[in-house]
Design an enzyme around this catalytic site. Sequence first.
Site, PDB file in Angstrom:
ATOM      1  N   SER A 206       0.763  -1.088   0.003  1.00 10.36           N
ATOM      2  CA  SER A 206       0.080   0.177  -0.156  1.00 10.36           C
ATOM      3  C   SER A 206       0.686   1.206   0.048  1.00 10.36           C
ATOM      4  O   SER A 206       0.519   2.330  -0.825  1.00 10.36           O
ATOM      5  CB  SER A 206      -0.948   0.062   1.321  1.00 10.36           C
ATOM      6  OG  SER A 206      -0.326  -0.062   2.552  1.00 10.36           O
TER       7      SER A 206
ATOM      8  N   ASP B 295       1.253  -0.026   8.116  1.00  6.79           N
ATOM      9  CA  ASP B 295       2.601  -0.349   8.336  1.00  6.79           C
ATOM     10  C   ASP B 295       3.098  -0.250   6.810  1.00  6.79           C
ATOM     11  O   ASP B 295       2.378   0.141   5.629  1.00  6.79           O
ATOM     12  CB  ASP B 295       2.686  -1.970   8.524  1.00  6.79           C
ATOM     13  CG  ASP B 295       1.979  -2.814   7.428  1.00  6.79           C
ATOM     14  OD1 ASP B 295       1.522  -2.450   6.498  1.00  6.79           O
ATOM     15  OD2 ASP B 295       1.622  -3.926   7.900  1.00  6.79           O
TER      16      ASP B 295
ATOM     17  N   ASP C  80       5.515  -2.212   3.916  1.00 10.05           N
ATOM     18  CA  ASP C  80       6.003  -3.337   3.635  1.00 10.05           C
ATOM     19  C   ASP C  80       7.214  -3.158   2.989  1.00 10.05           C
ATOM     20  O   ASP C  80       7.495  -2.354   1.808  1.00 10.05           O
ATOM     21  CB  ASP C  80       5.031  -3.897   2.431  1.00 10.05           C
ATOM     22  CG  ASP C  80       3.842  -4.623   3.164  1.00 10.05           C
ATOM     23  OD1 ASP C  80       3.839  -5.065   4.100  1.00 10.05           O
ATOM     24  OD2 ASP C  80       2.835  -4.209   2.482  1.00 10.05           O
TER      25      ASP C  80
ATOM     26  N   ASP D 104       7.170  -4.022   8.221  1.00 11.40           N
ATOM     27  CA  ASP D 104       7.190  -5.580   7.879  1.00 11.40           C
ATOM     28  C   ASP D 104       8.578  -5.761   6.749  1.00 11.40           C
ATOM     29  O   ASP D 104       8.435  -5.135   5.502  1.00 11.40           O
ATOM     30  CB  ASP D 104       5.873  -6.083   7.141  1.00 11.40           C
ATOM     31  CG  ASP D 104       4.801  -6.306   8.304  1.00 11.40           C
ATOM     32  OD1 ASP D 104       5.213  -5.814   9.345  1.00 11.40           O
ATOM     33  OD2 ASP D 104       3.731  -6.691   7.722  1.00 11.40           O
TER      34      ASP D 104
ATOM     35  N   LYS E 246     -10.238  -0.294  -0.797  1.00 13.17           N
ATOM     36  CA  LYS E 246      -9.777  -0.968   0.437  1.00 13.17           C
ATOM     37  C   LYS E 246     -10.462  -0.375   1.634  1.00 13.17           C
ATOM     38  O   LYS E 246     -10.776  -1.505   2.602  1.00 13.17           O
ATOM     39  CB  LYS E 246      -8.352  -0.054   0.413  1.00 13.17           C
ATOM     40  CG  LYS E 246      -7.123  -1.081  -0.477  1.00 13.17           C
ATOM     41  CD  LYS E 246      -5.832  -0.152  -0.301  1.00 13.17           C
ATOM     42  CE  LYS E 246      -5.300  -0.165   0.887  1.00 13.17           C
ATOM     43  NZ  LYS E 246      -4.636  -1.275   1.380  1.00 13.17           N
TER      44      LYS E 246
ATOM     45  N   TYR F 247     -11.229  -8.127   3.986  1.00 16.95           N
ATOM     46  CA  TYR F 247      -9.972  -7.651   3.804  1.00 16.95           C
ATOM     47  C   TYR F 247      -8.900  -8.643   4.662  1.00 16.95           C
ATOM     48  O   TYR F 247      -8.536  -8.145   5.512  1.00 16.95           O
ATOM     49  CB  TYR F 247      -9.622  -6.160   3.962  1.00 16.95           C
ATOM     50  CG  TYR F 247      -8.486  -5.861   3.247  1.00 16.95           C
ATOM     51  CD1 TYR F 247      -7.123  -5.966   3.859  1.00 16.95           C
ATOM     52  CD2 TYR F 247      -8.475  -4.726   2.277  1.00 16.95           C
ATOM     53  CE1 TYR F 247      -5.790  -5.552   3.236  1.00 16.95           C
ATOM     54  CE2 TYR F 247      -7.546  -4.233   1.601  1.00 16.95           C
ATOM     55  CZ  TYR F 247      -6.052  -4.504   2.193  1.00 16.95           C
ATOM     56  OH  TYR F 247      -5.179  -3.855   1.648  1.00 16.95           O
TER      57      TYR F 247
END
Length: 626
Positions: A90, A101, A103, A155, A216, A225
């Site tokens: 995202s 978060d 990624d 993450d 989303k 989701y």
Amino acid sequence: MSTTNGALGVTPPISTSESNDREKEVTTTLMEELRRQGTFETEEEAKTREIVLGRLAAVVKKFVRRVSLANGMSEAAANAAGGKIFTFGSYRLGVHGPGSDIDTLCVVPKHVTREDFFDVLEEMLKETEGVTEVSGVPEAYVPIIKTKINGIPIDLTMARLALSSIPDDLSLQDDNLLRNLDERCVRSLNGSRVTDEILRLVPNVTVFRDSLRCIKLWAQRRAIYSNVNGFLGGVAWAMLVARICQLYPNAIAGAIVSRFFIIMYQWSWPQPVLLKQIEEGPLPVRVWNPKLYPADRAHRMPIITPAYPSMCATHNVTASTQMIMTEEFKKGSEIVDKVIVGTAEWSELFAKHDFFHKHRYYLQVIASTGNSDLQIKWSGTVESRIRQLVMKLEYVESLILAHPFIKGFEQVSHCISSEEVRAVAQGEVSEAVSKRRKEDIEGKEGASTVYSTTFYIGLLIEPKLPGSSGPRKLDISYPTTEFTKLVKMWEKYDEAKMGIIVRHIKSTALPDYVYDEGERQPRSAQKRVKSGKGSDKSNGTSPDMPNKKRRASNSLSESTSTMPLPMQPFKKAAVSSPTGAIVAATDTSSNGIYSSSIKDPSHIKSPHLPLGENVAVATSVAPVAP
């Protein structure tokens, strides 16, 4: 989603028309509503993310340098070894919100191993100022380190390339970089490569981002989701929206969202598509090419990633979750139609889910330990297996639908006795325990803290047939027994430290923590079972739970008839519970509507036909008989 004949996708656009004035109006109101819903972060938060990523990039370079020196490389070679981070998901797509978060992919040269990533980098992060909650999960399908830097969740995954150094201008678009890599590195690289391909293949990035932000938010509010629980994850939603953008390249966000729901409802309709239709050519609403990917026919809602190696991003979808999503697509389509004609507001699309009001019966899956770090790994392991339980439940007679909720509920309970520990591990948290704080148990002998995560599955049962008498019976002992066996097969499972229990409850017995403040409807009057002799009011047992032990019986009808329908406690294991350790027995026997016998799996009949033709729940329309 590969380009063919100049078109962005496996088929040409459905329409290249510009959006009309009404679609422009609803796009304006949509963006206003998204801002009211708080989907955009502030400029200050955006700057904080940039600073955090800069700090992380510096730590990664230091990590590669340290490992290089440890491998005997010269100072100059170690400095030149590099190391680089890439964002995906995202954040890379530009649709992240406040608190979400990041990624992140850590790309390292060939002499840096995955063991170095978890042994060296994880420790370096723990020693870095402003870094908290560092937790590595090396055994995950995509090995990952979860952490927070300055409050921003990160993450972090890793990919080891067959290069002696990682230049600062490295691009991951070249397929040759995947040569001679192990599968875990390929999977890690795929996240970043897929994200970049999606952005490359959409006709208008701004329209795509605005539309995806809307979808989303809708999917999160409607509790669909979650890739791990059999719904769609972030990359799947992004590919769906990207495909609609390809089909209507000149449309703006309001028009894209409207067409999204119409097409997705048609696409997800769980009717079998004739093989002849598939082989004659890709349907215009499909996002994959069945000629290129014939294995897709084995998946329920196949969405194929656009970067090599192409993978199905929706292999987790089950018959139940497919029907649930179909129902939500239908509802969303009806609301958006009303928005377009001016009889509804966008806020109605983002109404909160009704999961905890929707079903009469629920399964509770409770994972517990006595250590916070261990709980993260144990609860994650249990959550990753919930989908297997749902799939097994789908084959139980009289059960129409098994509806998993998309997240678990975490609790920390401070107990002063082994009885309280055992009760908490079985989901029975008394008011006294819930109000107790950590300092209240410090220094007390036998006191310990229980960390538990509870997952929920809603059960939709076939209605009672007219003229039938007696209680209905639903045997779920086989799927729940098999599920607990499955989670205990985890290589790091320790019976002395980890607890897992599955039990059923009625909707009236759901705990308050699953509801927002003021959301819970008043409970109907319930009969209280009087405590028997020797009952202990402080043992963590809910006041709604009878304290009498089950009477042993070899007769199914007798054992069922002697049990009240709601909230019979499960048998407690007579096991020791050392300080900090949780041991909970899983009792898959059930009461009321559930029988206690284990059914031969060969005799279990599915309420669904092989290709999911049972659409009555999702659409209120019975399938046409062949």
